[in-house]
Each structure stands twice: as C-alpha cells, then as structure tokens.
Design a protein around this motif. Sequence first.
Motif, PDB file in Angstrom:
ATOM      1  N   ASP A 128       0.776  -0.877   0.390  1.00 57.07           N
ATOM      2  CA  ASP A 128       0.091   0.169   0.078  1.00 57.07           C
ATOM      3  C   ASP A 128       1.196   1.845  -0.309  1.00 57.07           C
ATOM      4  O   ASP A 128       0.394   2.833  -0.291  1.00 57.07           O
ATOM      5  CB  ASP A 128      -1.134  -0.160   1.519  1.00 57.07           C
ATOM      6  N   LYS A 129       2.174   1.262   0.634  1.00 61.17           N
ATOM      7  CA  LYS A 129       2.534   2.383  -0.040  1.00 61.17           C
ATOM      8  C   LYS A 129       2.709   3.115   1.725  1.00 61.17           C
ATOM      9  O   LYS A 129       2.777   5.217   1.388  1.00 61.17           O
ATOM     10  CB  LYS A 129       3.139   3.089  -0.888  1.00 61.17           C
ATOM     11  N   ASP A 130       2.412   2.602   2.325  1.00 66.25           N
ATOM     12  CA  ASP A 130       1.628   3.699   3.835  1.00 66.25           C
ATOM     13  C   ASP A 130       2.806   3.129   4.706  1.00 66.25           C
ATOM     14  O   ASP A 130       2.784   3.076   5.485  1.00 66.25           O
ATOM     15  CB  ASP A 130       0.832   2.522   3.993  1.00 66.25           C
ATOM     16  N   LEU A 131       3.556   5.019   4.345  1.00 64.84           N
ATOM     17  CA  LEU A 131       4.407   5.106   5.533  1.00 64.84           C
ATOM     18  C   LEU A 131       3.762   5.453   6.917  1.00 64.84           C
ATOM     19  O   LEU A 131       4.223   5.016   8.420  1.00 64.84           O
ATOM     20  CB  LEU A 131       5.443   5.534   5.446  1.00 64.84           C
ATOM     21  N   GLU A 132       3.011   5.921   7.249  1.00 62.51           N
ATOM     22  CA  GLU A 132       2.125   6.844   8.220  1.00 62.51           C
ATOM     23  C   GLU A 132       1.671   4.998   9.052  1.00 62.51           C
ATOM     24  O   GLU A 132       2.377   4.985  10.148  1.00 62.51           O
ATOM     25  CB  GLU A 132       1.253   7.362   8.561  1.00 62.51           C
TER      26      GLU A 132
END
Length: 195
Positions: A147-151
């Motif tokens: 998801d490329k979800d850094l948070e």
Amino acid sequence: MKKIKLYHMSETLKLGDELMPDYLNKSVNCEPYISSMEKGLDSLELLLEKKIEEQQEDWNDVVKWCVEGIFEYIRKNEFPDVPSRTKSNYYFDNLDDFAVLYQAGWAQEPEEERNKLHLYEIEIYTEHLYKFDMSVFDKAYDKLHDDKDLESVIIYARNYFEGKNTEKPVWEIMSDSRAKAVKDISDYLKKCVEV
C-alpha cells in the motif's frame, strides 16, 4: 551479568564462535531512510518515489530497508534504551517459536539449501533481553510493500517497541550483548521438516 541460554540459527556461525552484531554491516542500508525521516515524512515519500522511478533496486529490498529505517528512527527517538534492530542478533527462547519460523520459510527449501542452516544453543551474557513479536514487523513490511503506507509503518514501529503483539505472535529476542555458540542442535531442524 546473567548467563542466559537461547537459540540462534545461522548459515555462517560455527560452534564456539562469538556472535558479532551487524557483522555484515547491513545497517548502512537503512541510513538513507533514517536521514529522510529526520527531515520529515514528505522527504521519505520523495526518496521512495525516486527509488521506484529509478528501478535500480529490487522493490522488496527497498521496502525492507525503508521499514528498518523507520523502526530505527522511532527506536532512537522514542525507545532509546532498546538496542538497534539492525545492530542486534536475534534469538528464540524456545524451540516452538523457532519451529514456526523455520516451517514458514526454510522447510520448503530444497534439502541442499536447508543443510546450510544450523541451529545453535547460545550462551548470552546480559542484564536485559528485549522480546518482540516479529509479526508486527512483517505487518509493517506488508503495509509499505502493498500500500506504500508510511504512516501505518510508523504506528507498527511504535507497537513493536511497546511490546504489543498480533493474534499469532512469533517472538524474537533481540540483543547486542556478547554471546557464544555453545552447542550445535541442528538435528532439531530435521524434526521441523517432518512435522
């Protein structure tokens, strides 16, 4: 300082060897991500976009070292008493947890590959052991990879160092303390494959 018995798997360690944290110096791989995190999440997003654009590195490697970099940034800033993941060795305090990991990965490898791996009883000299659920790290990896979800990775890093665990934890013990391989118990690996 207490002497504690733990278990460690390795392809390179020999009986009687002392374990050297970060002996391959792989911690340098996460330094660009730590530097970007220090400038802010936007900087880290730009670095990832550049890595994707250039396609000079395998995405799996980029994700691995980015997640390690985020975890290291959170550890240094919020959990400074815990040793670095990238500069530690990893152990198990029971063979059941080791068997779960082995069956999930190594047991499916050809026999020739499996034979490269050894399992050792380790004596470690330390006052503190740090035990975390490696499944939390795996979830962080998946969140960035898919998801490329850094948070979310940041949230997982905090959860990891706070000692939170998943429904099916796989416990790893992390330490940068002096340790030695005192007994080769690699025969146990054959039992893991037979299960």
